[in-house]
Design an enzyme around this catalytic site. Structure first.
Site, PDB file in Angstrom:
ATOM      1  N   ARG A  10      41.019  47.843  56.846  1.00 39.40           N
ATOM      2  CA  ARG A  10      42.286  47.297  56.360  1.00 39.40           C
ATOM      3  C   ARG A  10      43.444  48.158  56.861  1.00 39.40           C
ATOM      4  NH1 ARG A  10      42.440  49.047  49.901  1.00 39.40           N
ATOM      5  NH2 ARG A  10      44.511  48.106  50.017  1.00 39.40           N
ATOM      6  N   SER A  34      61.468  49.637  33.040  1.00 38.77           N
ATOM      7  CA  SER A  34      61.592  48.220  32.703  1.00 38.77           C
ATOM      8  C   SER A  34      60.322  47.719  32.021  1.00 38.77           C
ATOM      9  CB  SER A  34      61.882  47.424  33.978  1.00 38.77           C
ATOM     10  OG  SER A  34      61.550  46.074  33.814  1.00 38.77           O
ATOM     11  N   SER A  35      59.167  48.063  32.591  1.00 40.90           N
ATOM     12  CA  SER A  35      57.906  47.585  32.029  1.00 40.90           C
ATOM     13  C   SER A  35      57.656  48.134  30.630  1.00 40.90           C
ATOM     14  CB  SER A  35      56.725  48.016  32.910  1.00 40.90           C
ATOM     15  OG  SER A  35      56.729  47.305  34.100  1.00 40.90           O
ATOM     16  N   HIS A  88      35.951  54.194  40.655  1.00 35.17           N
ATOM     17  CA  HIS A  88      35.368  53.282  41.649  1.00 35.17           C
ATOM     18  C   HIS A  88      36.296  53.049  42.843  1.00 35.17           C
ATOM     19  CE1 HIS A  88      36.945  49.730  39.030  1.00 35.17           C
ATOM     20  NE2 HIS A  88      37.817  49.998  39.948  1.00 35.17           N
ATOM     21  N   HIS A  89      37.528  53.510  42.739  1.00 34.51           N
ATOM     22  CA  HIS A  89      38.418  53.411  43.893  1.00 34.51           C
ATOM     23  C   HIS A  89      38.270  54.613  44.819  1.00 34.51           C
ATOM     24  CE1 HIS A  89      40.674  49.895  42.455  1.00 34.51           C
ATOM     25  NE2 HIS A  89      40.441  50.394  41.245  1.00 34.51           N
ATOM     26  N   GLU A 131      46.233  48.984  35.516  1.00 33.47           N
ATOM     27  CA  GLU A 131      47.268  48.124  36.088  1.00 33.47           C
ATOM     28  C   GLU A 131      46.682  46.789  36.576  1.00 33.47           C
ATOM     29  OE1 GLU A 131      50.437  47.913  36.357  1.00 33.47           O
ATOM     30  OE2 GLU A 131      50.706  46.527  38.038  1.00 33.47           O
ATOM     31  N   THR A 183      33.812  40.150  30.748  1.00 32.59           N
ATOM     32  CA  THR A 183      34.396  39.146  31.651  1.00 32.59           C
ATOM     33  C   THR A 183      33.509  37.915  31.684  1.00 32.59           C
ATOM     34  OG1 THR A 183      35.216  41.000  32.959  1.00 32.59           O
ATOM     35  CG2 THR A 183      35.423  38.817  33.932  1.00 32.59           C
ATOM     36  N   ASP A 197      63.568  34.604  18.228  1.00 34.87           N
ATOM     37  CA  ASP A 197      63.829  35.286  19.503  1.00 34.87           C
ATOM     38  C   ASP A 197      62.909  36.501  19.567  1.00 34.87           C
ATOM     39  OD1 ASP A 197      65.102  36.594  21.795  1.00 34.87           O
ATOM     40  OD2 ASP A 197      66.829  35.316  21.384  1.00 34.87           O
ATOM     41  N   SER A 201      43.103  30.400  28.597  1.00 34.49           N
ATOM     42  CA  SER A 201      42.556  30.090  27.270  1.00 34.49           C
ATOM     43  C   SER A 201      43.459  29.145  26.478  1.00 34.49           C
ATOM     44  CB  SER A 201      42.354  31.381  26.459  1.00 34.49           C
ATOM     45  OG  SER A 201      41.522  32.267  27.169  1.00 34.49           O
ATOM     46  N   TYR A 238      44.281  45.251  35.358  1.00 40.43           N
ATOM     47  CA  TYR A 238      44.027  44.424  34.173  1.00 40.43           C
ATOM     48  C   TYR A 238      45.318  43.973  33.506  1.00 40.43           C
ATOM     49  CZ  TYR A 238      39.234  44.522  34.993  1.00 40.43           C
ATOM     50  OH  TYR A 238      38.046  44.290  35.606  1.00 40.43           O
ATOM     51  N   HIS A 290      54.792  44.885  51.085  1.00 41.09           N
ATOM     52  CA  HIS A 290      54.201  43.643  50.582  1.00 41.09           C
ATOM     53  C   HIS A 290      53.465  43.910  49.267  1.00 41.09           C
ATOM     54  CE1 HIS A 290      51.692  40.048  50.288  1.00 41.09           C
ATOM     55  NE2 HIS A 290      50.630  40.840  50.256  1.00 41.09           N
ATOM     56  N   LYS A 320      34.020  35.700  28.770  1.00 47.27           N
ATOM     57  CA  LYS A 320      35.187  34.825  28.910  1.00 47.27           C
ATOM     58  C   LYS A 320      34.875  33.603  29.758  1.00 47.27           C
ATOM     59  CE  LYS A 320      38.943  37.878  27.971  1.00 47.27           C
ATOM     60  NZ  LYS A 320      39.801  37.030  27.152  1.00 47.27           N
ATOM     61  N   TRP A 369      50.585  50.925  49.273  1.00 46.32           N
ATOM     62  CA  TRP A 369      51.188  50.848  47.936  1.00 46.32           C
ATOM     63  C   TRP A 369      50.614  51.930  47.036  1.00 46.32           C
ATOM     64  CZ3 TRP A 369      49.360  49.654  42.910  1.00 46.32           C
ATOM     65  CH2 TRP A 369      47.996  49.365  42.814  1.00 46.32           C
ATOM     66  N   HIS A 404      43.801  51.332  37.834  1.00 45.07           N
ATOM     67  CA  HIS A 404      42.834  50.348  37.369  1.00 45.07           C
ATOM     68  C   HIS A 404      43.313  49.597  36.127  1.00 45.07           C
ATOM     69  CE1 HIS A 404      39.381  47.906  37.579  1.00 45.07           C
ATOM     70  NE2 HIS A 404      39.418  47.971  36.265  1.00 45.07           N
TER      71      HIS A 404
HETATM   72  C1  HEM Z   1      34.685  42.220  37.544  1.00 47.61           C
HETATM   73  C2  HEM Z   1      35.682  42.988  37.632  1.00 47.61           C
HETATM   74  C3  HEM Z   1      36.042  43.894  38.821  1.00 47.61           C
HETATM   75  C4  HEM Z   1      35.297  44.810  39.478  1.00 47.61           C
HETATM   76  C5  HEM Z   1      33.855  45.154  39.205  1.00 47.61           C
HETATM   77  C6  HEM Z   1      36.142  45.413  40.489  1.00 47.61           C
HETATM   78  C7  HEM Z   1      35.778  46.426  41.357  1.00 47.61           C
HETATM   79  C8  HEM Z   1      36.565  46.975  42.322  1.00 47.61           C
HETATM   80  C9  HEM Z   1      36.221  48.091  43.173  1.00 47.61           C
HETATM   81  C10 HEM Z   1      34.904  48.840  43.118  1.00 47.61           C
HETATM   82  C11 HEM Z   1      37.273  48.334  44.000  1.00 47.61           C
HETATM   83  C12 HEM Z   1      37.381  49.458  45.040  1.00 47.61           C
HETATM   84  C13 HEM Z   1      36.943  49.024  46.371  1.00 47.61           C
HETATM   85  C14 HEM Z   1      37.233  50.030  47.436  1.00 47.61           C
HETATM   86  O1  HEM Z   1      38.398  50.424  47.614  1.00 47.61           O
HETATM   87  O2  HEM Z   1      36.271  50.402  48.138  1.00 47.61           O
HETATM   88  C15 HEM Z   1      38.286  47.385  43.686  1.00 47.61           C
HETATM   89  C16 HEM Z   1      39.502  47.312  44.335  1.00 47.61           C
HETATM   90  C17 HEM Z   1      40.565  46.555  43.865  1.00 47.61           C
HETATM   91  N1  HEM Z   1      40.531  45.665  42.818  1.00 47.61           N
HETATM   92 FE1  HEM Z   1      38.925  45.192  41.707  1.00 47.61          FE
HETATM   93  N2  HEM Z   1      37.365  44.832  40.446  1.00 47.61           N
HETATM   94  C18 HEM Z   1      37.335  43.901  39.427  1.00 47.61           C
HETATM   95  C19 HEM Z   1      38.374  43.114  39.039  1.00 47.61           C
HETATM   96  C20 HEM Z   1      39.652  43.188  39.525  1.00 47.61           C
HETATM   97  C21 HEM Z   1      40.789  42.504  38.977  1.00 47.61           C
HETATM   98  C22 HEM Z   1      40.741  41.594  37.760  1.00 47.61           C
HETATM   99  C23 HEM Z   1      41.849  42.836  39.735  1.00 47.61           C
HETATM  100  C24 HEM Z   1      43.275  42.408  39.618  1.00 47.61           C
HETATM  101  C25 HEM Z   1      43.731  41.420  38.938  1.00 47.61           C
HETATM  102  C26 HEM Z   1      41.391  43.733  40.763  1.00 47.61           C
HETATM  103  C27 HEM Z   1      42.203  44.276  41.722  1.00 47.61           C
HETATM  104  C28 HEM Z   1      41.800  45.186  42.654  1.00 47.61           C
HETATM  105  C29 HEM Z   1      42.669  45.767  43.633  1.00 47.61           C
HETATM  106  C30 HEM Z   1      44.184  45.507  43.789  1.00 47.61           C
HETATM  107  C31 HEM Z   1      41.897  46.622  44.410  1.00 47.61           C
HETATM  108  C32 HEM Z   1      42.319  47.398  45.657  1.00 47.61           C
HETATM  109  C33 HEM Z   1      43.261  48.474  45.427  1.00 47.61           C
HETATM  110  C34 HEM Z   1      43.613  49.131  46.731  1.00 47.61           C
HETATM  111  O3  HEM Z   1      42.818  49.907  47.247  1.00 47.61           O
HETATM  112  O4  HEM Z   1      44.722  48.863  47.240  1.00 47.61           O
HETATM  113  N3  HEM Z   1      40.053  43.921  40.615  1.00 47.61           N
HETATM  114  N4  HEM Z   1      37.848  46.563  42.654  1.00 47.61           N
HETATM  115 CU   LIG Z   2      39.622  49.277  39.759  1.00 40.20          CU
END
Ligand code: HEM
Ligand SMILES: [Cu+2]
Length: 526
Positions: free
Chosen positions: A451, A170-171, A303-304, A256, A329, A107, A269, A258, A78, A332, A143, A254
C-alpha cells in the site's frame, strides 16, 4: 416544565437571525445537524477527488501524473479528510438531528457548546487543507503519522498537529453534549433499556471518544515537542522509541475505528426492523454486544503492529483478543438476520443500503479476522489486503450506513419524500461499483502489492485497472445522491408523519418536517 419551554421557544422563534448569521449563531440541534451533514458531504467530495487522483495514478504502472511525494500527500490527506471530515461529522450530524427527537427532548443539553463543536471543524480543515500550498507540501507520512517519517514534513507539520487538536476538541465537546443529552434529557418514561439502538450506540461511542481523542492529542503533541522543543519521546538517538508512538497511536486508533462503526450498527438496527415490520430481534443482546465491542476495542490495538517485533506473548494476546471481537459482532449480524427472518420485508432505498451493509460489512469483518491471524498478517501487513479490509468496513460499512440513514430520516427532516426510483439507481450503481473498486484489492494484497506506493510491478496492472474503473463509477454515482437529496428537499412529494409503515419510535410521532424545537412537552413511552 412544559410551560417554561413553550415560553423559551416563542422567544427563540422571534429573535432568530436570518441568512448566514442564522447558521453562524445557531444553537438549534437541527440547524447544527444540517451543518454537520453538509460539511460531511463536502468533505466526502474533497476526499473523493483525492481518491480519484490516487486511482488515476494507479491505472498504469510507472509514474503518470504526479511525483511520489505528492502521491503520498494525497494518500495521507485522503485518509485524514475521510475519517475526521466525512465519516465522523456525518455521524455527529445524524446524532444532532435524531437524538433529541428519539429521546423526546426539545434540543441538545448544551446548545451553545454544540455550535462551537461544529464551527471548530471548518477552521480545522481549512488549516489542514491549506498545507497543500505550503513549503514542503502537505503531510505525506500516512494518516497514522508515524515518526520518524512524519517529522520530515515541511512547514505543514505544526498545522497538521493543530488541526488534529481542533478536531479532537470538537469531538470531545460533541461527545460530552451527546452524553449529557441522553442521560439528562430523556422523556421520564424512557428507561435506559427502552432507548432506541441508535441512541444506545451513540452513548457508548461518545464514551469511546472522550476516552481516546485526548490520547491522540497527546501523541501529536509529543511529535510536536520532538520536532521543535528537543524532546526525544520517539527518537532512539535521545533514548526514546519510535515504536512507543505506534502503541499510543493505536491505543487511540483501534477504538477510533469502532467510533466509526458503532453508530452505523445503531442505524442498521433502526432500519431493518422498520422494513421487516418486526421489532428488533434480541434488543438487550444488541446493547450488551455494543458494550462488549467497546470494551474489547481497548485491548486489541497491538494487531496493527504485529510486525514491529513484539514478544510472542504479546502477539498471542493481541491475536486472541482481536478474534474475540468476532463474537459480539457475530451476535449483531445474527440479530439483524433474525429480525428479517419471516418478516414482511420491503426494499425501499434505506433498506437496500442496510441489507448491503450487513453483507458487505461482514466481508470486511472476515478479512479483519484473516488479518488478526499473526502469521498471515506478517504476509498481508502493509499490502492492499489491508486497504481492501478497511474500505469494506468503512465505505460499505460506515458510509453506507450514513447514506441509509439520510434516506431513512430525510422525509422527517424536510417533510418531503425523495425519488424512490432514483434512490434505487443510486443504490445499485454504488453497490456494484464499490465492489468493482475494492474486491480486486484483496487479490492485489494477497499477491504482495504494497500500500501507499505510486508505482507497482507489471503483474498488478489488471486488477488495478479494474479498481480504478470502479473508483470513477462509484465517485460519479455519488453525484446522483446529491441530486436526489436536493430534489427531495425542494420539490419532493409531501411526506406523512410516520413516513414508513413499519416505523416505531418517538421521532415518527412528530410532524414531518419536525418542528424547530422537537418536543416541547415530554412524550410518554409505552
Ligand atoms: C471483526 C472485526 C475486525 C477485525 C478482526 C479487524 C482486524 C484488523 C487488523 C488485524 C488490522 C491490521 C492489519 C495490518 O495493518 O496488517 C486492521 C486494520 C484496519 N482496520 Fe480492522 N478489523 C475489524 C474491524 C474493523 C472496523 C469495524 C473498522 C472500521 C470501521 C476497521 C478499520 C480498520 C482500519 C482503518 C485499518 C487500517 C489502519 C491503517 O493501517 O491505516 N476494522 N483491522
Ligand atoms: Cu484495529
Amino acid at each position: 416544565m412544559s410551560t417554561a419551554i413553550t415560553h423559551d421557544e416563542a422567544h427563540h422563534e422571534d429573535h432568530r437571525p436570518s441568512g448566514i448569521l442564522r447558521w453562524v449563531t445557531t444553537t438549534n440541534h437541527k440547524d447544527i445537524g444540517t451543518l454537520y451533514l453538509v460539511f460531511s458531504l463536502i468533505m466526502l467530495f474533497v476526499g473523493g477527488i483525492m481518491a480519484l487522483m490516487i486511482r488515476a495514478e494507479l491505472f498504469e504502472p510507472g509514474l503518470q501524473f504526479m511525483d511520489p511525494v505528492f502521491f503520498n500527500s494525497l494518500v495521507t490527506m485522503h485518509g485524514l479528510v475521510m475519517i475526521f471530515g466525512a465519516i465522523m461529522p456525518g455521524f455527529v450530524g445524524l446524532a444532532n438531528w435524531q437524538i433529541p427527537m428519539m429521546v423526546g427532548a426539545p434540543d441538545m443539553a448544551l446548545p451553545r457548546m454544540n455550535n462551537w463543536s461544529f464551527w471548530l471543524l471548518p477552521f480545522a480543515f481549512a488549516l489542514l487543507l491549506s498545507t497543500f500550498f505550503m513549503k514542503g507540501g502537505a503531510p505525506a507520512g500516512g494518516w497514522t503519522m508515524y515518526p520518524p517519517l512524519i517529522l520530515q514534513t515541511g512547514d505543514a507539520f505544526p498545522f497538521l498537529v493543530f488541526a488534529v487538536h481542533l478536531m479532537g476538541i470538537s469531538s470531545v465537546m460533541g461527545a460530552i453534549n451527546i452524553i449529557a443529552t441522553i442521560l439528562n434529557m430523556r422523556a421520564p418514561t424512557m428507561s435506559l433499556m427502552k432507548m432506541p439502538m441508535f441512541v444506545w450506540t451513540w452513548l457508548i461511542t461518545a464514551f469511546l471518544l472522550i476516552a481516546v481523542m485526548p490520547v491522540l492529542a497527546g501523541a501529536v503533541t509529543m511529535l510536536l515537542t520532538d520536532k521543535y522543543f528537543g524532546t526525544s519521546f520517539f527518537n532512539a538517538a535521545g533514548g526514546g522509541d519510535p515504536v512507543l508512538f505506534q502503541h499510543i497511536f493505536w491505543f487511540f486508533g483501534h477504538p477510533e475505528v469502532y467510533i466509526m462503526i458503532l453508530p452505523a450498527f445503531g442505524i442498521i438496527s433502526e432500519i431493518i426492523p422498520t422494513f421487516s415490520r418486526k421489532p428488533l430481534f434480541g434488543y438487550s443482546s444488541m446493547v450488551y454486544a455494543t458494550a462488549s465491542i467497546a470494551f474489547l476495542s481497548f485491548i486489541v490495538w497491538g494487531h496493527h503492529m504485529f510486525t514491529v517485533g513484539m514478544p510472542l506473548a504479546g502477539l498471542l494476546f493481541f491475536m486472541y483478543s482481536t478474534m474475540l471481537i468476532a463474537v459480539p459482532t457475530g451476535v449483531k449480524v445474527f440479530n439483524w438476520t433474525a429480525t428479517m427472518w419471516r418478516g414482511s420485508l420491503s426494499f425501499e432505498t434505506p433498506m437496500l443500503f442496510a441489507v448491503a451493509f450487513v453483507v458487505l460489512f461482514t466481508i470486511g469483518g472476515f478479512s479483519g479476522l484473516m488479518l488478526a491471524i499473526v502469521p498471515a498478517d506478517f504476509q498481508y501487513h502493509n499490502t492492499y489486503f489491508v486497504v481492501a479490509h478497511f474500505h469494506y468496513v468503512l465505505v460499505t460499512g460506515a458510509m453506507f450506513a450514513i447514506v441509509a440513514a439520510v434516506y431513512y430520516w430525510l422525509p422527517k427532516w424536510t417533510g418531503r419524500m425523495y425519488d424512490e426510483t432514483l434512490g434505487k439507481w443510486h443504490f445499485w450503481l454504488s453497490t456494484i461499483f464499490v465492489n468493482v473498486l475494492y474486491f480486486p484489492m484483496h487479490f492485489l494484497g494477497l499477491a504482495g502489492m504494497p500500500r501507499r506506493i505510486p508505482d507497482y510491478a507489471l503483474q498488478f496492472t489488471g486488477f488495478n485497472q479494474v479498481a480504478t474503473i470502479g473508483a470513477f463509477g462509484f465517485g460519479f454515482s455519488q453525484l446522483l445522491f446529491v441530486y436526489i437529496v436536493y430534489k427531495a428537499a425542494h420539490s419532493g412529494e409531501k411526506a406523512t408523519d410516520r413516513v414508513w409503515e413499519g416505523a416505531h419510535g418517538l421521532e415518527w410521532t412528530l410532524p414531518s418536517p419536525a418542528p424547530y424545537h422537537s418536543f416541547s412537552t415530554a412524550p410518554t413511552v409505552e
